[in-house]
Write a protein that holds these residues in place. Structure first.
Motif, PDB file in Angstrom:
ATOM      1  N   ASN A 184      -0.746   1.259  -4.368  1.00 10.79           N
ATOM      2  CA  ASN A 184      -0.341   1.840  -2.820  1.00 10.79           C
ATOM      3  C   ASN A 184       0.275   0.925  -2.106  1.00 10.79           C
ATOM      4  OD1 ASN A 184      -2.338   3.519  -3.661  1.00 10.79           O
ATOM      5  ND2 ASN A 184      -3.553   3.391  -1.951  1.00 10.79           N
TER       6      ASN A 184
ATOM      7  N   ILE B 174      -9.655   7.601  -0.907  1.00 15.03           N
ATOM      8  CA  ILE B 174      -8.873   8.337  -0.136  1.00 15.03           C
ATOM      9  C   ILE B 174      -8.657   9.869  -1.005  1.00 15.03           C
ATOM     10  CG2 ILE B 174      -6.421   8.682   0.078  1.00 15.03           C
ATOM     11  CD1 ILE B 174      -7.676   6.568   2.033  1.00 15.03           C
TER      12      ILE B 174
ATOM     13  N   THR C 176      -1.202   7.250  -1.455  1.00 14.28           N
ATOM     14  CA  THR C 176      -1.824   7.386  -2.722  1.00 14.28           C
ATOM     15  C   THR C 176      -1.449   8.475  -3.500  1.00 14.28           C
ATOM     16  OG1 THR C 176      -3.893   6.567  -1.515  1.00 14.28           O
ATOM     17  CG2 THR C 176      -4.256   7.693  -3.573  1.00 14.28           C
TER      18      THR C 176
ATOM     19  N   THR D 189      -8.851   1.669  -2.664  1.00 19.87           N
ATOM     20  CA  THR D 189      -8.231   2.635  -1.733  1.00 19.87           C
ATOM     21  C   THR D 189      -8.165   3.996  -2.524  1.00 19.87           C
ATOM     22  OG1 THR D 189      -6.785   1.017  -0.866  1.00 19.87           O
ATOM     23  CG2 THR D 189      -6.235   3.413  -0.582  1.00 19.87           C
ATOM     24  N   GLU D 190      -8.017   3.902  -3.744  1.00 17.44           N
ATOM     25  CA  GLU D 190      -8.004   5.464  -4.515  1.00 17.44           C
ATOM     26  C   GLU D 190      -9.529   5.949  -4.521  1.00 17.44           C
ATOM     27  OE1 GLU D 190      -6.249   4.372  -8.087  1.00 17.44           O
ATOM     28  OE2 GLU D 190      -4.239   4.551  -7.410  1.00 17.44           O
TER      29      GLU D 190
ATOM     30  N   THR E 116      -6.782  13.217  -1.797  1.00 14.36           N
ATOM     31  CA  THR E 116      -5.327  13.712  -2.013  1.00 14.36           C
ATOM     32  C   THR E 116      -5.464  15.052  -2.309  1.00 14.36           C
ATOM     33  OG1 THR E 116      -5.403  13.130  -4.266  1.00 14.36           O
ATOM     34  CG2 THR E 116      -4.718  11.457  -2.787  1.00 14.36           C
TER      35      THR E 116
ATOM     36  N   SER F  84       0.973   9.911   5.290  1.00 17.43           N
ATOM     37  CA  SER F  84      -0.487   9.504   5.633  1.00 17.43           C
ATOM     38  C   SER F  84      -0.756   8.546   4.461  1.00 17.43           C
ATOM     39  CB  SER F  84      -1.346  10.769   5.609  1.00 17.43           C
ATOM     40  OG  SER F  84      -1.463  11.382   4.109  1.00 17.43           O
ATOM     41  N   GLN F  85      -2.184   8.118   4.563  1.00 19.32           N
ATOM     42  CA  GLN F  85      -2.656   7.305   3.663  1.00 19.32           C
ATOM     43  C   GLN F  85      -2.728   7.963   2.255  1.00 19.32           C
ATOM     44  OE1 GLN F  85      -2.924   3.826   3.686  1.00 19.32           O
ATOM     45  NE2 GLN F  85      -3.226   4.157   1.597  1.00 19.32           N
ATOM     46  N   ALA F  86      -3.225   9.429   2.504  1.00 18.44           N
ATOM     47  CA  ALA F  86      -3.425  10.435   1.293  1.00 18.44           C
ATOM     48  C   ALA F  86      -1.930  10.485   0.515  1.00 18.44           C
ATOM     49  CB  ALA F  86      -4.088  11.536   1.480  1.00 18.44           C
TER      50      ALA F  86
END
Length: 261
Positions: free
Chosen positions: A84, A27, A74, A23-24, A29, A69-71
């Motif tokens: 996460n 994504i 993270t 994920t990182e 940020t 958000s997903q950001a």
């Protein structure tokens, strides 16, 4: 083979840690600027254990994007050295963390038992009809001036003033369907009616920044009246008439504590 598949295939880590790495990688940020990073570090410094800062950190990311958000997940995970999955578990447990972008104003209508019986359901139905959205729906472009996110709320802890609603968590007491509709129309027109009690009205993102613990330029908001006359009337009458609770006898017997096993 995709990037994600390659990481899973090559990694000796457990699945949760592997998913964090995947994920990182994807994504971005970057929406959280240096000022947000500095605020995050200030929040973390309040606690002896960094992970204890997660709740205000989630409010901080909502103040930037208007939702988690997903950001944002993270970003919190990176700052607190969490996965996460750990951050997501908290963000999805509490209804105060929104998973879709909110409007400029969040309107929360109490539809729990007492408020519902007093007119909360009718208020919600009137606003739903006017805005054309249901629970957690947004009328207008999220965060655009005059946009409104509507939601049911489970007990706003103001039963003596019901039916009540909140705008960005500030109270509007003793509401009616007509009064609530006029309130929402004024918000859509760019006005900020003064709450029944509490701080002057702001927008959802600014309210989230305050919930994260930052009041730059709005320190006076902390001095807003929080108790309505109805709430303290009993205590005031008792003080005027000299009423007090009976004192506990010195020889009062207490039941034994259960044995720990």
């Amino acid at each position: 083979m995709s990037t994600s598949e390659e990481v899973y295939a090559a990694s000796p880590l457990d699945p949760v840690e592997t998913q964090r790495l995947v994920t990182e990688d994807v994504i971005d940020t970057g929406v959280f600027d240096q000022e947000t990073v500095d605020r995050a570090r200030a929040i973390i410094a309040r606690y002896p254990v960094a992970r204890s800062a997660l709740l205000p950190m989630l409010h901080l990311v909502q103040s930037v994007e208007g939702y988690v958000s997903q950001a944002g997940i993270t970003f919190c995970a990176d700052q607190l050295d969490l996965t996460n999955a750990e951050v997501s578990a908290v963000a999805t447990f509490y209804t105060m963390y929104k998973r879709r972008p909110c409007g400029e104003h969040l309107v929360s209508v109490c539809t729990n038992t007492l408020c519902a019986a007093l007119g909360g359901d009718a208020i919600y139905a009137r606003l739903k009809e006017h805005l054309g959205v249901g629970h957690e729906g947004t009328a207008g472009e999220p965060n655009a001036p005059g946009s409104i996110t509507l939601e049911h709320a489970e007990c706003l802890a103001a039963c003596d003033l019901g039916p009540v609603l909140q705008v960005n968590y500030e109270y509007f007491d003793n509401q009616t369907p007509d009064g609530a509709l006029e309130l929402v129309k004024s918000l859509q027109a760019g006005e900020k009616p003064h709450p029944t009690r509490g701080a002057p009205l702001t927008d959802f993102r600014q309210a989230e920044l305050q919930l994260a613990g930052f009041f730059e330029g709005r320190e006076a908001d902390l001095e807003g009246p929080s108790a309505a006359p109805e709430t303290v009337r009993g205590a005031r009458i008792a003080a005027e008439r000299g009423w007090t609770a009976p004192a506990m006898p010195d020889d009062a017997e207490f039941p034994p504590l259960p044995e720990k096993k």
